[in-house]
Motif scaffolding. Structure first.
Motif, PDB file in Angstrom:
ATOM      1  N   PRO A  91     -16.930-105.990 -21.932  1.00 52.05           N
ATOM      2  CA  PRO A  91     -16.095-106.485 -20.835  1.00 52.05           C
ATOM      3  C   PRO A  91     -16.788-106.302 -19.493  1.00 52.05           C
ATOM      4  N   ILE A  93     -15.920-107.552 -15.368  1.00 48.06           N
ATOM      5  CA  ILE A  93     -15.076-108.323 -14.462  1.00 48.06           C
ATOM      6  C   ILE A  93     -15.889-109.386 -13.751  1.00 48.06           C
ATOM      7  N   ASN A 119     -20.924-103.179 -15.722  1.00 49.82           N
ATOM      8  CA  ASN A 119     -20.020-102.658 -16.755  1.00 49.82           C
ATOM      9  C   ASN A 119     -19.356-101.361 -16.297  1.00 49.82           C
ATOM     10  N   THR A 122     -16.533-102.204 -14.036  1.00 43.52           N
ATOM     11  CA  THR A 122     -15.350-102.650 -14.770  1.00 43.52           C
ATOM     12  C   THR A 122     -14.525-101.463 -15.245  1.00 43.52           C
ATOM     13  N   GLU A 126     -10.653-100.724 -14.089  1.00 41.90           N
ATOM     14  CA  GLU A 126      -9.601-100.652 -15.099  1.00 41.90           C
ATOM     15  C   GLU A 126      -8.958 -99.272 -15.157  1.00 41.90           C
ATOM     16  N   PRO A 131      -6.348-102.899 -18.237  1.00 41.19           N
ATOM     17  CA  PRO A 131      -7.305-103.915 -18.677  1.00 41.19           C
ATOM     18  C   PRO A 131      -7.301-105.137 -17.766  1.00 41.19           C
ATOM     19  N   VAL A 133     -10.289-107.564 -18.108  1.00 41.10           N
ATOM     20  CA  VAL A 133     -10.892-108.536 -19.023  1.00 41.10           C
ATOM     21  C   VAL A 133     -10.075-108.555 -20.312  1.00 41.10           C
ATOM     22  N   ARG A 135      -8.940-108.601 -23.970  1.00 45.28           N
ATOM     23  CA  ARG A 135      -9.598-108.244 -25.217  1.00 45.28           C
ATOM     24  C   ARG A 135      -8.595-107.537 -26.130  1.00 45.28           C
ATOM     25  N   ARG A 203      -3.518-107.830 -27.740  1.00 43.72           N
ATOM     26  CA  ARG A 203      -4.451-108.209 -26.683  1.00 43.72           C
ATOM     27  C   ARG A 203      -3.830-107.856 -25.337  1.00 43.72           C
ATOM     28  N   GLY A 205      -4.816-107.558 -20.898  1.00 44.83           N
ATOM     29  CA  GLY A 205      -5.717-107.972 -19.834  1.00 44.83           C
ATOM     30  C   GLY A 205      -5.100-109.065 -18.989  1.00 44.83           C
TER      31      GLY A 205
END
Length: 273
Positions: A91, A93, A119, A122, A126, A131, A133, A135, A203, A205
């Protein structure tokens, strides 16, 4: 920097005698221990122009931390190292292009390092907003005649499966459960109860990432990128606004105040991971 899943890692090692001089060994073996504790032994070759230097190529197949151990005989020598392999779709952003553009990086020389800090950015974002992204997540809950259960990560996009961890346990069809996307609360549509050790797959995000989160990510990335270089060069917009008034539990001084202000509208409630 972590390697991409499926990439070839060139492993290198030097065999030295007790005096520290490079020496050709009678045998040379390198063993790679994968994250699941299985091992592989890639073929080893000695560098033609430098006796005592060895290499082996390994094609990555599993994400996670890998251990590398070289062992030589005659002379007896050994060397241990590690390398990391990131997920197939880690993931992030910001895209690499957006990150490079924001930092005014014309060259692609530092792309691997930039991806690493992207990364890390991100994860920092988060930490505050949940979240970003979209996933899949999986988590287990041990329930006893519960009216509802609250998933750990929000916003929830979709609940895909609820299975029993134990053989013979009760599974719950996802389409018969209601999910509050903002709070993560799950409860039966029929008003029944949830019981057993259950595995929830869902899921979470954002399908559309708000501008304030994107802006906060850019500021954090820039802060991490420049500070780890000894503060060489100014911010893209000029100045040196690295103000951080107090350490953040789990993040220290990694996040500037103006990034926190941008993330504030989407901050998780206190105590929510």
């Amino acid at each position: 920097m972590p390697f991409d899943l499926g990439a070839t890692v060139r492993l290198t090692g030097e065999c030295r005698d007790p005096g520290g001089t490079l020496a050709t060994a009678a045998t040379a073996v390198v063993t790679v221990t994968l994250p699941d504790a299985t091992t592989v032994t890639p073929a080893v070759t000695e560098t033609p122009d430098t006796p005592g230097k060895y290499q082996a190529d390994y094609v990555t197949t599993t994400p996670g931390r890998h251990a590398v151990r070289w062992v030589w005989t005659a002379p007896a020598a050994a060397y241990t190292d590690v390398f990391d392999v990131q997920d197939e779709a880690p993931p992030a952003i910001l895209s690499l292009r957006d990150a490079r553009q924001h930092l005014n990086r014309v060259s692609t020389t530092d792309d691997d390092e930039l991806r690493f800090w992207n990364n890390a950015t991100t994860r920092a974002v988060e930490y505050f907003v949940g979240p970003v992204v979209a996933r899949a997540f999986t988590e287990e809950h041990h329930l006893r005649n519960a009216r509802a259960v609250v998933l750990h990560r929000t916003p929830v996009l979709a609940l895909t499966a609820v299975d029993s961890v134990l053989t013979g346990g009760t599974a719950y069809p996802a389409d018969r459960l209601h999910v509050d996307r903002s709070t993560g609360e799950v409860l039966p549509l029929t008003g029944g109860r949830l019981d057993g050790r259950l595995r929830f797959t869902y899921r979470a995000g954002r399908t559309v990432i708000p501008e304030n989160i994107l802006a906060g990510a850019r500021i954090i990335l820039e802060h991490l990128w420049l500070t780890q270089r000894g503060n060489r060069g100014g911010l893209a917009g000029g100045g040196q606004d690295y103000a951080v008034t107090e350490p953040i539990p789990g993040l220290g001084y990694a996040v500037p105040n103006r990034a926190l202000q941008l993330l504030e509208p989407d901050r998780l409630p206190p105590g929510v991971a």
